[in-house]
Motif scaffolding. Structure first.
Motif, PDB file in Angstrom:
ATOM      1  N   LEU A 129     -13.127 -42.821 -13.460  1.00 43.20           N
ATOM      2  CA  LEU A 129     -13.242 -44.126 -14.270  1.00 43.20           C
ATOM      3  C   LEU A 129     -12.850 -45.371 -13.527  1.00 43.20           C
ATOM      4  N   LEU A 130     -12.286 -45.042 -12.587  1.00 42.88           N
ATOM      5  CA  LEU A 130     -11.663 -46.143 -11.730  1.00 42.88           C
ATOM      6  C   LEU A 130     -12.449 -46.416 -10.545  1.00 42.88           C
ATOM      7  N   SER A 131     -12.215 -47.769 -10.072  1.00 42.90           N
ATOM      8  CA  SER A 131     -12.729 -48.016  -8.745  1.00 42.90           C
ATOM      9  C   SER A 131     -11.931 -47.628  -7.849  1.00 42.90           C
ATOM     10  N   LYS A 132     -12.444 -47.494  -6.474  1.00 47.80           N
ATOM     11  CA  LYS A 132     -11.610 -46.779  -5.458  1.00 47.80           C
ATOM     12  C   LYS A 132     -10.205 -47.756  -5.072  1.00 47.80           C
ATOM     13  N   GLU A 133     -10.102 -48.900  -5.229  1.00 43.60           N
ATOM     14  CA  GLU A 133      -8.792 -49.882  -5.192  1.00 43.60           C
ATOM     15  C   GLU A 133      -7.994 -49.383  -6.302  1.00 43.60           C
ATOM     16  N   VAL A 134      -8.394 -49.281  -7.592  1.00 43.52           N
ATOM     17  CA  VAL A 134      -7.454 -49.020  -8.567  1.00 43.52           C
ATOM     18  C   VAL A 134      -7.049 -47.669  -8.420  1.00 43.52           C
TER      19      VAL A 134
END
Length: 232
Positions: A129-134
């Motif tokens: 559910l999250l981008s890599k950075e988050v």
């Protein structure tokens, strides 16, 4: 028993043993396996907390509606002539399948899933559910918490309000920022099971500013959380 019978029996036993070993390693497919749940996909249902068999949330279908109805829906969300209204209109022109109300429903479910997955240290759910950075930020926080021997116990009470703050299209990417006001009971316990943060009995209000994104060019209908901010 003759020599030929003995050889036949030997290979039969060997074949059975090999089959059992393979099945224990690879598992068995029953034809009922389910892919990971995604709150923004209209092709699945999401099981919520509680009875796994009784509580199922079916998401609305993503479908293109007539142009007039889309603009009426946008005007109901944001006053015509405002930056938000123009942003939503621009986004819908770039992605005719986008429905603001459907997106909000998916975002609310994603919010609860993310909040509870972070509290539980459920990296698998977060990664989807999250981008890599988050994700890297969430993962680092979970790792530090685990190193201290701390555990978060949370109860998600509900979401009071979800508002659009911004909608844009940049470099073929849809970006939507929401203000989410929720109610949560949360407490952090140390190795000795003593509360070091939060309150195990009091319902607290949490205000988050979250930004979701999706590549318009992708066939994947799923959105991911790309930025978070807490409002005090």
């Amino acid at each position: 028993m003759g020599a030929n019978d003995f050889i036949t029996l030997f290979f039969l036993v060997a074949a059975v043993l090999i089959f059992l070993q393979l099945r224990s390693v690879l598992g068995r497919r029953t034809g009922h396996e389910k892919p990971p749940a995604d709150p923004f996909s209209a092709r699945q249902s999401i099981k919520t907390t509680g009875s796994e068999e009784e509580k199922v949330v079916t998401l609305p279908r993503r479908e293109t509606v007539d142009e007039e109805q889309r603009w009426v829906e946008v005007d109901a969300i944001a006053k015509p002539g405002t930056e938000l209204n123009e942003g939503l209109r621009h986004l819908i022109k770039a992605d005719p399948s986008f429905r603001p109300k459907d997106f909000l429903n998916g975002a609310r479910m994603a919010y609860e899933m993310i909040v509870m997955a972070f509290a539980d240290g459920d990296r698998k759910t977060l990664k989807g559910l999250l981008s890599k950075e988050v994700y890297d930020g969430f993962n680092a926080a979970i790792t530090e918490r685990e190193a201290r021997g701390e555990v978060i116990k949370s109860t998600f009470v509900g979401i009071d309000k979800t508002d659009f703050l911004q909608a844009t299209v940049k470099d073929q990417e849809e970006l939507i920022t929401l203000k989410i006001v929720s109610q949560l009971i949360s407490a952090t316990y140390d190795r000795d099971n003593k509360i070091v943060d939060g309150d195990a009995e009091t319902v607290g209000e949490v205000i988050d500013i979250w930004t979701f994104a999706r590549d318009i060019r992708s066939r994947d209908p799923n959105w991911k959380l790309v930025a978070t901010e807490s409002e005090q």
